[in-house]
Design an enzyme around this catalytic site. Structure first.
Site, PDB file in Angstrom:
ATOM      1  N   TYR A 160     -11.678 -15.222   2.769  1.00  0.00           N
ATOM      2  CA  TYR A 160     -10.744 -14.129   3.037  1.00  0.00           C
ATOM      3  C   TYR A 160     -10.264 -14.153   4.483  1.00  0.00           C
ATOM      4  CZ  TYR A 160      -8.888  -9.494   3.849  1.00  0.00           C
ATOM      5  OH  TYR A 160      -8.071  -8.457   4.222  1.00  0.00           O
TER       6      TYR A 160
ATOM      7  N   LYS B 181       0.818  -1.213   0.000  1.00  0.00           N
ATOM      8  CA  LYS B 181       0.000   0.000   0.000  1.00  0.00           C
ATOM      9  C   LYS B 181       0.856   1.270   0.000  1.00  0.00           C
ATOM     10  CE  LYS B 181      -3.470  -2.780   0.000  1.00  0.00           C
ATOM     11  NZ  LYS B 181      -2.916  -4.067   0.417  1.00  0.00           N
TER      12      LYS B 181
ATOM     13  N   TYR C 113      -2.407 -12.591   2.906  1.00  0.00           N
ATOM     14  CA  TYR C 113      -2.064 -12.313   1.505  1.00  0.00           C
ATOM     15  C   TYR C 113      -0.814 -13.069   1.040  1.00  0.00           C
ATOM     16  CZ  TYR C 113      -5.270  -8.341   2.085  1.00  0.00           C
ATOM     17  OH  TYR C 113      -6.352  -7.561   2.328  1.00  0.00           O
TER      18      TYR C 113
HETATM   19  C1  LIG Z   1      -3.609  -5.354   0.271  1.00  0.00           C
HETATM   20  C2  LIG Z   1      -2.576  -6.428   0.274  1.00  0.00           C
HETATM   21  C3  LIG Z   1      -2.401  -7.289  -0.828  1.00  0.00           C
HETATM   22  C4  LIG Z   1      -3.296  -7.279  -2.012  1.00  0.00           C
HETATM   23  O1  LIG Z   1      -3.057  -6.183  -2.846  1.00  0.00           O
HETATM   24  P1  LIG Z   1      -4.259  -5.574  -3.671  1.00  0.00           P
HETATM   25  O2  LIG Z   1      -3.684  -4.419  -4.368  1.00  0.00           O
HETATM   26  O3  LIG Z   1      -5.317  -5.221  -2.672  1.00  0.00           O
HETATM   27  O4  LIG Z   1      -4.745  -6.632  -4.603  1.00  0.00           O
HETATM   28  C5  LIG Z   1      -1.383  -8.212  -0.794  1.00  0.00           C
HETATM   29  N1  LIG Z   1      -0.583  -8.312   0.275  1.00  0.00           N
HETATM   30  C6  LIG Z   1      -0.725  -7.530   1.352  1.00  0.00           C
HETATM   31  C7  LIG Z   1       0.184  -7.738   2.506  1.00  0.00           C
HETATM   32  C8  LIG Z   1      -1.722  -6.564   1.398  1.00  0.00           C
HETATM   33  O5  LIG Z   1      -1.863  -5.799   2.479  1.00  0.00           O
END
Ligand SMILES: *Cc1c(COP(=O)(O)O)cnc(C)c1O
Length: 337
Positions: free
Chosen positions: A262, A49, A288
């Site tokens: 999720y 992010k 993730y």
């Molecule tokens: C938000 C996030 C993702 C996914 O990325 P997107 O752009 O939302 O698809 C992957 N890994 C981490 C650690 C995240 O915080």
């Protein structure tokens, strides 16, 4: 592609490392696996992010905003990094927490949740799954405006075309490092959630005519739905950049490692988190990058890649949430070795 046309704040000093993972590659006995360490991006705790916020916060400041408003899950890395950027810029932050798993938000939870408090969140409230999040953010914006403030709302995950520019920039960074280190990649693997990372990366690679296929590993949605989301955003990002649009066929977002849903742990995720920690000293996250790495490991085991191929894993960060999942991660029943 000329990203210098877009206003940008800088939250990372230089490039993130691009490194081989020789011990993981040997342990899997498959292709040559490399890692792009976006877990080492700037702002509190790093992660993907940060790249999106460089463009989004630049626009917020340009508009004279004094308060950022955004949404995320209870352990949102995006909310953590939005707060960190806001603190650095002297802005306030208001968060709306989407309870994707009913009852999963606890104000006193550890991990990212604790950090929301430490970084001084101005307002935080949880709403159930299915809530109109844009309407909730508009409500908060009205509260800020009524009090004489200037709100700037950021969509979940920072995943609009402006935020996705951060990952078009990452594509250019990867290509520069690939050339500098004389390593040509055959494939890139990345986690695919709110889609900005996957879409921006794809838009950037297509703009650069890199010829490297990308496989997204879904963390939430069925394959066709996620591929549609990624494609729409990649096309919109390319339009903003003035570059050729990625084709629908360029978008692959496998759903085989989502598990029950999720943020819900899977044994493959736990095995992947433990393996990377033990073999390479790299910390993944449960929601993730752990599932994305489980996907990469699964693809290697299926024989998807040829020996000698070079596979790049884009580490999107997230390790600050590890402690919130301690009970799942340390369960010896999942211990792979
Ligand atoms: C938000 C996030 C993702 C996914 O990325 P997107 O752009 O939302 O698809 C992957 N890994 C981490 C650690 C995240 O915080």
């Amino acid at each position: 592609m000329n990203l210098a046309h877009f206003p940008r704040r800088r939250y990372t000093d230089g490039f993130t490392p691009l490194e081989p993972l020789p011990r993981l590659s040997a342990a899997l006995g498959g292709p040559d696996i490399w890692i792009k360490r976006d877990d080492l991006l700037g702002l509190a705790g790093g992660g993907n992010k940060t790249r999106k916020l460089e463009f989004l916060v630049a626009e917020a400041l340009h508009q004279g905003a004094d308060t950022l408003i955004t949404v995320g899950a209870p352990q949102s890395n995006h909310c953590r990094l939005t707060l960190a950027a806001a603190a650095k810029e002297g802005l306030k932050t208001r968060l709306i927490i989407e309870e994707r798993v009913p009852g999963s938000y606890a104000a006193d939870a550890l991990g990212n949740n604790l950090l929301f408090d430490l970084m001084g969140v101005a307002a935080i409230r949880a709403v159930p799954l299915g809530t109109d999040l844009a309407a909730e953010m508009a409500r908060d914006a009205d509260i800020v405006t009524a009090a004489g403030g200037r709100p700037y709302s950021i969509v979940g995950g920072g995943s609009n075309p402006l935020g996705a520019l951060g990952y078009a920039a990452c594509a250019a960074e990867i290509m520069a490092q690939s050339f500098d280190q004389a390593v040509a990649f055959d494939h890139i693997i990345v986690a695919s959630g709110s889609a900005g990372t996957h879409a921006g990366l794809l838009a950037g690679l297509v703009a650069l005519n890199a010829g490297i296929p990308v496989t997204g590993i879904n963390v939430r949605r069925p394959q066709a739905e996620q591929e549609g989301n990624v494609h729409r955003l990649a096309v919109a990002t390319a339009e903003l950049l003035g570059t050729p649009a990625p084709a629908r066929g360029d978008v692959v977002a496998l759903a085989d490692w989502v598990g029950p849903g999720y943020s819900l742990p899977t044994s493959e995720m736990v095995a992947a988190v433990r393996l990377l920690a033990r073999q390479e000293g790299v910390l993944l996250d449960p929601v993730y990058s752990g599932k994305a790495m489980a996907g990469l490991i699964g693809l290697v085991q299926r024989g998807t890649f040829k020996p000698g191929e070079r596979i790049l894993f884009l580490h999107t960060g997230g390790s600050p949430s590890l402690h919130a999942y301690a009970g799942n991660l340390r369960n010896p029943a999942y211990n792979p070795a």
